[in-house]
Design an enzyme around this catalytic site. Structure first.
Site, short mmCIF file in Angstrom:
data_model
loop_
_atom_site.label_atom_id
_atom_site.label_comp_id
_atom_site.label_asym_id
_atom_site.label_seq_id
_atom_site.Cartn_x
_atom_site.Cartn_y
_atom_site.Cartn_z
CG ASP A 154 -2.27 0.61 1.15
OD1 ASP A 154 -2.42 1.51 0.28
OD2 ASP A 154 -3.12 0.37 1.98
CG ASP B 213 -9.30 2.16 -0.57
OD1 ASP B 213 -8.82 1.05 -0.90
OD2 ASP B 213 -8.74 2.85 0.11
C1 DGJ Z 1 -5.86 1.63 1.94
C2 DGJ Z 1 -6.20 0.65 1.02
O1 DGJ Z 1 -6.67 0.99 -0.06
C3 DGJ Z 1 -7.15 -0.42 1.88
O2 DGJ Z 1 -7.76 -1.07 1.04
C4 DGJ Z 1 -6.75 -0.82 3.00
O3 DGJ Z 1 -5.42 -1.83 2.91
C5 DGJ Z 1 -6.19 0.19 3.85
N1 DGJ Z 1 -5.16 1.22 3.19
C6 DGJ Z 1 -5.55 -0.46 4.94
O4 DGJ Z 1 -5.01 0.67 5.87
#
Ligand code: DGJ
Length: 695
Positions: free
Chosen positions: A439, A498
């Site tokens: 991430d 997301d």
């Molecule tokens: C942002 C990501 O896009 C989510 O899917 C998740 O992994 C969160 N971060 C976790 O903090």
């Protein structure tokens, strides 16, 4: 020297590299046929324009290295200076040709700079171009920018590119190309949610299935620009390059700077024609392992609430449904009870996991699944052991705004880099991890850092890939803020967005897949009430949406009803049956006169089968919407169309006649031209239609 002709798959690129001036692309577009040297010379001569009044006294052509010295007053290809003296113009040195590739070398008149441009045309008709600049002078050369530029003709008068927000990536925007520069610039230190992504220029009104289009993408994950330009004289071009802050790239004598690849595609048949070059090209280069496993990601199921018993139940429920990879998201490392702390402390939290991750991983393995883990390696929380021990490793010295309460680890610092790498290596060595979700949840916001940080990231990913070749990596950046062909060489999956809200996902996946093949694009079945938008969606719509990608689940399955779990298990079984087609076929999207209705699908390469989704985003404009016209089938073969999956909700007294009998068998030409009447779908529904060749 000569006039070069690169040709492949219906694309021609003709480069006039005669004489000593910078070479000129005289044609990039549809194939011109097999031309001999005389015809090529005649073509290059014929492309020399008139000299207009009040201009330089020789014809102005847009070269591969446009500059003021040539008379080009638009954006230059090369910008920079040596102790205040601007970069001199370049002249052609030599050209080498190998198969469908050319390497063109030039130098400045004083010999202090050497520029090499590589142009490669792939078997699929994808052109990629990059420059390499060598400082042959005595002192440092400060590089301000080095862009690749390709000409587009006057009929390419409409631009289409993308903008976006968190959870709303890849929103298309169209604008006419007038005189001037349309420049999209990313200074996020990652492409960003508003990344221009793919800049297309086409005949006005170009659609998915029609119209000539030229498009460019920069294969890079840092600061960058894509631009389109048309001068008042009439020259037009598309281009792109890395965005460099002052002083960010200073070449010492003997040093070189290489630009990212500008990937350039032409289609004579609309946007789908671009995908039809890009997807096979990416598939031929990449080493993605198939079949792509069905994923369960724990994020929206439990967030930071990690508990072995709960997660074990979830793993059991996932395995029972047919999931193949269980991914433990954020919240597993020391002190990480919320998003305000602990990034950098990449050791398993003993207060939550007294026996480490072993008990969970053993259970996951016993249930027949692989184990994956979330990390955010490039970041550091001010409230972390790492930051307390090494404050100087924080990019920008820990000044400026925090973002999601976090800062950036300076990967350009060799000690910070080595420490991070060693921590990741320790994790991958201790635990049997098949997959890292990698991430990156903030912009860098430190001037002059993006180049160093991005190149260090690439180095780190390459090192880990070399050491752990079986570990797959997913590129995630607050969803889809880092999806590009630079990082694609080093990762195996993208977290597309997301949002798991299927309504938003329909558009995000549709547009992201213009460039990226769907098997890379994570699409998850979420809760009935989407966590990001609060919108409620039917299970069938959520399932049909997540199916067209690298499918997974992001929902606490233990809270689903037995009926829902049975439906999900049936969906996973169908996905497994269909995934060879979905992950190798040609992506097609019908142009629809009604924005509330969409038809998209994947057609097998041999055109024996296809899967389509008829999707309603809202209420149709007319009571009886236009028929579904199926693109991409072989016009001369017969196909049977039949619905599969969860039946969508409809608002109709009776379905179309063919659906009452359960199927229709017709030639591909009829299905494409006349089409089939559609059932009257309620808003936010999808009907899956499987198409099979029927002799
Ligand atoms: C942002 C990501 O896009 C989510 O899917 C998740 O992994 C969160 N971060 C976790 O903090």
């Amino acid at each position: 020297m000569t006039v070069l002709h690169l040709r492949a798959a219906g694309v021609s690129l003709v480069l006039d590299a005669r004489g000593a001036s910078a070479p000129t692309v005289v044609h990039w577009g549809s194939d011109l046929g097999d031309l001999d040297a005389n015809v090529l010379a005649a073509l290059a001569d014929a492309a020399v324009p008139a000299v207009p009044p009040s201009s330089i006294d020789v014809p102005l052509r847009l070269s591969l290295w446009p500059s003021l010295a040539e008379g080009w007053t638009g954006r230059p290809a090369l910008a920079g200076h040596r102790q205040g003296v601007p970069a001199p113009a370049l002249r052609l040195l030599d050209v080498q040709v190998q198969e469908q590739a050319a390497t063109v070398r030039g130098e400045s008149a004083d010999g202090s700079l050497e520029l090499t441009t590589v142009l490669e045309l792939s078997a699929e008709g994808v052109l990629r171009v990059r420059h390499r600049l060598l400082n042959r002078g005595a002192g440092d050369f400060d590089l301000a920018g080095l862009d690749v530029r390709l000409p587009i003709p006057e009929q390419a008068a409409e631009l289409l590119d993308f903008t976006g927000l968190w959870a709303h990536e890849r929103q298309p925007q169209r604008t006419p190309l007038r005189h001037g520069v349309w420049s999209r610039e990313s200074r996020h230190g990652r492409p960003g949610h508003d990344d221009a992504f793919l800049l297309m220029a086409g005949v006005p009104g170009f659609g998915f299935r029609s119209g000539q289009v030229w498009a460019v993408h920069l294969a890079f994950s840092g600061d960058k620009t894509l631009h389109a330009e048309r001068s008042a004289l009439g020259h037009g071009c598309l281009g792109g390059g890395e965005l460099l802050a002052p002083g960010e790239v200073r070449l010492a004598p003997g040093e070189t700077y290489e630009t990212p690849w500008l990937v350039a595609v032409h289609s004579a048949t609309g946007i789908d024609g671009l995908s039809d070059r890009l997807h096979p090209w990416i598939r031929a280069r990449a080493t993605l392992r198939h079949p792509r496993p069905v994923v369960l990601n724990t994020w929206e199921a439990v967030y930071f609430d990690h508990d072995l018993a709960v997660l074990t139940d979830l793993a059991d429920a996932a395995a029972e449904a047919g999931v193949e990879r269980f991914v433990l998201d954020d919240g597993w490392f020391t002190g990480r009870r919320d998003d305000r702390r602990a990034l950098g402390d990449w050791q398993v939290d003993p207060s939550v996991w007294p026996d480490g991750l072993h008990p969970l991983i053993s259970r996951v393995h016993a249930a027949g699944m692989e184990f994956g883990l979330w990390v955010e390696p490039e970041m550091i929380s001010p409230d972390s052991q790492l930051a307390r021990e090494h404050p100087s490793w924080v990019l920008g010295g820990g000044t400026g705004h925090t973002w999601r309460w976090q800062r950036v680890l300076d990967l350009g610092n060799p000690e910070a880099y080595a420490c991070l790498r060693d921590r990741l290596v320790a994790l991958l060595t201790e635990y049997p991890i098949a997959f890292l979700k990698w991430d990156h949840n903030r912009d860098l916001l430190t001037p002059g850092s993006a180049h160093r940080q991005t190149t260090a990231l690439y180095r780190l990913l390459a090192e880990l890939k070399a050491a752990f070749p079986d570990v797959e990596i997913e590129s995630c950046a607050s969803g889809g803020a880092r999806i590009d062909l630079g990082i694609l060489d080093l990762v195996d999956r993208f977290w597309t967005s997301d949002t798991n809200d299927p309504l938003d996902r329909q558009s995000i996946q549709r547009w992201t897949s213009v460039l990226i093949p769907p098997e890379y694009l994570g699409g998850h079945l979420g809760d009935a009430t989407a966590h990001v938008t609060g919108r409620h969606s039917a299970l069938g719509f959520r399932l049909a949406t997540a199916l067209f990608g690298s499918a997974g689940i992001e929902w606490n399955l233990t809270t689903a009803t037995p009926a829902e779990r049975a439906e999900i298990a049936a969906w996973i079984a169908e996905y497994k049956r269909l995934r060879p087609l979905l992950h190798s076929g040609t992506v097609v999207r019908a142009d629809s006169p009604d924005p509330a209705l969409r038809l998209h699908g994947v057609v097998a390469q041999d055109r024996t089968a296809a899967l389509f989704a008829l999707v309603s985003l809202g209420s149709p404009r007319s009571a009886l919407p236009p028929p579904a016209r199926f693109p991409g089938l072989d016009p001369d073969r017969r196909y049977t169309v039949r619905p599969i999956g969860t039946p969508p909700r409809t608002v109709q007294d009776a379905p179309p006649a063919w659906l009452r009998t359960g199927e229709a068998t017709l030639p591909g030409r009829v299905l494409a031209e006349a089409g089939l009447p559609v059932p009257l779908l309620a808003p936010e529904q999808a009907l899956l239609l499987e198409v099979t060749e029927t002799p």
